[in-house]
Design a protein around this motif. Structure first.
Motif, short mmCIF file in Angstrom:
data_model
loop_
_atom_site.label_atom_id
_atom_site.label_comp_id
_atom_site.label_asym_id
_atom_site.label_seq_id
_atom_site.Cartn_x
_atom_site.Cartn_y
_atom_site.Cartn_z
N UNK A 164 28.04 83.38 53.80
CA UNK A 164 27.27 83.87 52.66
C UNK A 164 28.22 83.99 51.47
N UNK A 165 27.94 83.23 50.42
CA UNK A 165 28.80 83.22 49.25
C UNK A 165 28.23 84.11 48.15
N UNK A 166 29.09 84.90 47.52
CA UNK A 166 28.62 85.67 46.36
C UNK A 166 28.47 84.75 45.15
N UNK A 167 27.67 85.19 44.18
CA UNK A 167 27.66 84.49 42.91
C UNK A 167 29.05 84.60 42.31
N UNK A 168 29.49 83.53 41.65
CA UNK A 168 30.88 83.49 41.17
C UNK A 168 30.96 83.14 39.70
N UNK A 169 31.78 83.91 38.99
CA UNK A 169 32.19 83.56 37.64
C UNK A 169 33.72 83.65 37.59
N UNK A 170 34.32 82.81 36.77
CA UNK A 170 35.78 82.66 36.80
C UNK A 170 36.29 82.54 35.37
N UNK A 171 37.23 83.41 35.01
CA UNK A 171 37.83 83.37 33.68
C UNK A 171 39.02 82.42 33.71
N UNK A 172 38.90 81.29 33.04
CA UNK A 172 39.96 80.29 33.11
C UNK A 172 41.08 80.53 32.10
N UNK A 173 40.79 81.24 31.01
CA UNK A 173 41.84 81.58 30.03
C UNK A 173 41.27 82.56 29.02
N UNK A 174 42.19 83.23 28.32
CA UNK A 174 41.78 84.11 27.22
C UNK A 174 42.89 84.17 26.16
N UNK A 175 43.56 83.05 25.97
CA UNK A 175 44.73 82.98 25.11
C UNK A 175 44.47 83.31 23.65
N UNK A 176 43.22 83.11 23.19
CA UNK A 176 42.88 83.37 21.80
C UNK A 176 41.80 84.43 21.66
N UNK A 177 41.52 85.15 22.75
CA UNK A 177 40.51 86.19 22.72
C UNK A 177 41.00 87.32 21.79
N UNK A 178 40.22 87.71 20.80
CA UNK A 178 40.70 88.66 19.79
C UNK A 178 41.27 89.96 20.34
N UNK A 179 40.65 90.51 21.39
CA UNK A 179 41.15 91.79 21.92
C UNK A 179 42.48 91.62 22.63
N UNK A 180 42.69 90.47 23.27
CA UNK A 180 43.99 90.19 23.89
C UNK A 180 45.06 90.05 22.81
N UNK A 181 44.76 89.30 21.75
CA UNK A 181 45.71 89.14 20.65
C UNK A 181 46.05 90.50 20.04
#
Length: 356
Positions: A164-181
């Motif tokens: 049984x697999x869960x629904x999946x979402x995956x963050x591949x990058x956030x290099x320019x995400x404003x809050x990270x910057x």
């Protein structure tokens, strides 16, 4: 094929949302035997070393695993603390802080791509807590096949063994995400408030072979963009900062300029004070604590530099947790019901239970 059973699952229960944050990994102990086991798993990954498998197997087992574990163990011993590996301790802190920030609407766990706790164990822990919607957040702001894609490989490998697999979402990058910057900017400004500003700010990222860039890996470009965005927010001119790459391994040409060679050259070019910040490292680890703050410090000072400051990684600082929480919130949009929807689901679960 025998599949992993989901025996803990009970039909009719509210499906919880889970967040799995992951990082590279660490040996269990700073010993030769533990490093050998860890390095074998890490360096056997075809995403990490892209060479013909038979040739690399001979090099890895015939040379590297006979020499490198002892050297690496000494390096790890220099950074090991009472709580163990800095990377492990900080990742735990990040998971706890992120859970507190997100509240009861999600369940947060952490895992390591190599070593313990494994990705598979992290997934199982979340499933045991009723998670059926899973967001995976590799703590690599800049996408690279050697890190981000390798994490996805581990997820896929685990899923191949589950019924049984869960629904999946995956963050591949956030290099320019404003809050990270903004978190990076806050970290640097916080250091400046305490120690002042150096002549030059160096953004040092983990290197990869240059051929990976030529084959289409976006890592180099994303590192450059991160540096530009942070520098812009700080109001720095092009002369006040530069981007370099560290931790190269082997004789192959890697992304340039190299951090160590840059630090050796800067004093001869008139730069006497530098500060280094590593935007690609979400947590301080061997590569920042020992390689940057010890080894590369000596390179700069021995070459005639006068002042060297290492600006700590984002770690579990409030501005980092805030940024991660916003990244999570964006990516679980539609998964977490509002209060009215949650109350309705609880009532539906009760009715289902009564009918049985």
């Amino acid at each position: 094929m025998t599949f992993i059973n989901s025996s803990s699952y009970t039909h009719g229960h509210h499906e919880r949302v889970g967040v799995l944050i992951t990082n590279l990994g660490t040996p269990d102990q700073p010993t030769k035997s533990s490093l050998k086991q860890y390095l074998k798993e890490f360096l056997s990954d075809p995403r990490v070393v892209e060479m013909p498998r038979l040739l690399w197997w001979l090099i890895l087992n015939g040379i590297i695993l006979r020499i490198r574990p002892a050297k690496s163990a000494k390096a790890y011993q220099s950074v090991w603390t009472e709580t163990g590996s800095p990377l492990m301790a900080i990742t735990k802190q990040q998971a706890v802080a992120l859970q507190a920030k997100l509240g009861e609407s999600v369940v947060v766990e952490y895992a390591m791509r190599y070593g313990n706790p494994s990705v598979g164990n992290g997934i199982q822990t979340l499933l045991d807590k009723g998670v059926r919607k899973l967001l995976v957040v590799p703590l690599y702001p800049q996408y690279c096949a050697s890190t981000t894609a390798s994490t996805f490989d581990a997820i896929a490998h685990d899923f191949c063994q589950r019924r049984w697999l869960p629904e999946l979402r995956f963050v591949s990058h956030y290099h320019d995400q404003p809050d990270y910057i903004q978190a990076c900017v806050e970290q640097i400004k916080h250091h400046w408030q305490q120690h002042g500003q150096a002549e030059k700010l160096i953004f040092s990222y983990h290197g990869i072979p240059e051929r990976y860039l030529n084959q289409g890996d976006p890592y180099y470009c994303e590192c450059q963009k991160t540096s530009r965005l942070i520098a812009s927010q700080l109001g720095l001119s092009k002369e006040q900062y530069l981007t370099s790459f560290q931790s190269r391994f082997g004789r192959e040409q890697w992304l340039q300029p190299y951090t160590d060679e840059t630090l050796k050259a800067l004093p001869t070019q008139g730069t006497k004070s530098v500060q280094l910040f590593c935007p690609g490292f979400a947590a301080d680890c061997l590569e920042t604590i020992e390689e940057i703050n010890v080894e590369n410090r000596h390179y700069f000072l021995d070459a005639g530099g006068e002042k060297f400051d290492y600006i700590a990684a984002l770690n579990a600082e409030p501005w980092h947790i805030e940024a991660l929480a916003k990244i999570v919130a964006t990516n679980i949009s539609g998964w977490t019901p509002d209060n009215s929807e949650r109350a309705l689901q609880v009532e539906q679960a009760k009715l289902l239970g009564a009918e049985r």
